[in-house]
Design a protein around this motif. Structure first.
Motif, PDB file in Angstrom:
ATOM      1  N   GLU A 258       0.827  -1.207   0.000  1.00 58.29           N
ATOM      2  CA  GLU A 258       0.000   0.000   0.000  1.00 58.29           C
ATOM      3  C   GLU A 258       0.863   1.259   0.000  1.00 58.29           C
ATOM      4  O   GLU A 258       0.577   2.227  -0.708  1.00 58.29           O
ATOM      5  N   VAL A 259       1.933   1.249   0.793  1.00 59.19           N
ATOM      6  CA  VAL A 259       2.846   2.394   0.825  1.00 59.19           C
ATOM      7  C   VAL A 259       3.533   2.565  -0.525  1.00 59.19           C
ATOM      8  O   VAL A 259       3.654   3.678  -1.042  1.00 59.19           O
ATOM      9  N   ALA A 260       3.987   1.459  -1.101  1.00 61.78           N
ATOM     10  CA  ALA A 260       4.662   1.525  -2.398  1.00 61.78           C
ATOM     11  C   ALA A 260       3.728   2.028  -3.485  1.00 61.78           C
ATOM     12  O   ALA A 260       4.115   2.835  -4.348  1.00 61.78           O
ATOM     13  N   ALA A 261       2.473   1.589  -3.456  1.00 63.46           N
ATOM     14  CA  ALA A 261       1.514   2.022  -4.483  1.00 63.46           C
ATOM     15  C   ALA A 261       1.165   3.494  -4.350  1.00 63.46           C
ATOM     16  O   ALA A 261       0.818   4.149  -5.343  1.00 63.46           O
ATOM     17  N   ALA A 262       1.261   4.027  -3.136  1.00 64.22           N
ATOM     18  CA  ALA A 262       0.921   5.437  -2.918  1.00 64.22           C
ATOM     19  C   ALA A 262       2.026   6.385  -3.338  1.00 64.22           C
ATOM     20  O   ALA A 262       1.803   7.589  -3.413  1.00 64.22           O
TER      21      ALA A 262
END
Length: 399
Positions: A111-115
């Motif tokens: 989720e952090v990487a996608a954001a």
């Protein structure tokens, strides 16, 4: 020259105390892991980086010594070799960091990487399988290089074969290249990727210099402790202290130069994605440590080491080395912890316990590798021709 028998009981006593410290520290770490999982992994990473920096710094200095044959290396060689021999166990101590990857590194969270577009673009490199493969490669190379060099040194003690000196010098050249490359990549993996949106091309060099400075300060302190006992007492002179002091001043200047160069280049570029790393460490909560590092890590030791007399007296040189080790701990804290807790200043008692616990284990292993072997090289031709023949002509007959 044989090991002074009076040293062995002292080594045994140090090992015993280190074991007690390690046991108490591990018990407290277990409590911390249960009560505060995030603080445990963050503090463990901090402690591990401190002791791994010392170990890798000793490996780098050992390779440098075999390449340049400086007299400073002859009285610190066995100290560096004993430190390098702890590398296999340091690989084992890396396992808790592997278990805590999701707690430590944002890029492991999808989720952090996608954001973040910047992090998403780096996932070809920053992914867990490739990360683990790189760690295996790093440790295999470090352990292999360190084991081979120390093995040849001990073979020379037994065989008195002068050709082994040249063999170690030849191998140390390419080994130094691999060392610099792998430590640079490891510093990116272990430290820079804590804040994966940011990058710096000079970051790895700064960590290598910091590790070398840590190792050099540690070796100076050991020389101070061993200089009262044979065989070190018979060969050590003010010339060796002077050379060690000059080398420590050189690494102090180089550390400051790299840190300032990195800051100046990023500040002049004035790009938001580059500035954020320094801005986090220069806010109201972290700026005090930044000031302490400017004054204590550079200005104070640089001023003290300008004095020829201080560098030629082991007592004053050792006190400066202790001060630099304290600054190295502060520098590592300043590098690691702003990445966590939303970049606010946060101190947890585990940040003291983790380095102490790991230090107890490391010191026990270090002494175990140091005490079975002579504290100086016995048959290295550079040792006699470059050092003893100059300062102690009477010892030439001991060859």
């Amino acid at each position: 020259m044989k090991q002074n028998e009076t040293l062995l009981p002292r080594f045994d006593a140090i090992q015993q105390r280190a074991l007690y410290v390690a046991a108490a520290g591990i018990a407290l770490l277990a409590v911390g892991a249960i009560t505060s999982r995030a603080d445990f992994y963050q503090s463990y990473l901090y402690g591990y980086l401190l002791w791994m920096g010392l170990t890798l710094g000793c490996l780098g200095l050992l390779l440098l010594h075999h390449l340049v044959s400086g007299s400073w290396g002859h009285i610190t060689q066995r100290t560096m070799e004993a430190a390098v021999r702890t590398l296999p166990f340091m690989a084992v101590l890396f396992l808790p960091i592997v278990l805590g990857l999701h707690e430590l590194y944002p890029w492991t969270n999808h989720e952090v990487a996608a954001a973040s577009h910047a992090v998403e673009k780096k996932l070809g490199y920053l992914n867990i399988p490739f990360f683990l493969a790189r760690q295996a490669l790093y440790f295999a190379l470090w352990i292999g290089i360190g084991w081979w060099v120390t093995k040849k040194s001990r073979e020379q003690d037994a065989s008195a074969d002068p050709t082994l000196t040249r063999t170690m010098k030849i191998v140390s050249g390419p080994s130094m290249v691999f060392f610099v490359l792998t430590v640079t990549l490891a510093s990116v993996d272990w430290m820079m990727s804590l804040e994966p949106e940011w990058y710096s091309t000079i970051y790895g060099v700064g960590r290598i210099v910091g590790a070398a400075l840590t190792a050099l300060a540690f070796c100076i302190i050991l020389v101070r402790l061993l200089a009262r006992y044979e065989p070190v007492a018979a060969i050590v002179t003010t010339r060796h202290f002077h050379h060690l002091g000059n080398l420590m001043m050189a690494f102090t200047i180089l550390w400051a130069y790299i840190a300032f160069s990195e800051f100046l280049i990023i500040w002049s570029g004035n790009l938001p994605e580059d500035n954020m790393w320094h801005l986090r460490r220069m806010n109201a909560e972290w700026s005090t440590l930044a000031t302490v590092l400017i004054v204590g890590h550079f200005a104070v030791p640089f001023g003290l080491l300008l004095s020829r007399e201080r560098k030629r007296h082991i007592e004053s040189l050792a006190r400066i080395a202790v001060f630099i080790l304290v600054m190295r701990c502060i520098d590592m804290y300043w590098l690691v912890f702003p990445a966590f807790n939303d970049h606010r200043f946060h101190f947890h008692w585990l940040a003291i316990v983790a380095p102490v616990a790991l230090g107890g284990i490391w010191v026990w292993l270090f002494i175990a590798h140091l005490k079975p072997h002579p504290l100086v090289p016995l048959h290295d031709p550079r040792f006699y021709k470059g050092m003893i023949a100059h300062d102690h002509p009477e010892l030439q007959h001991e060859r």
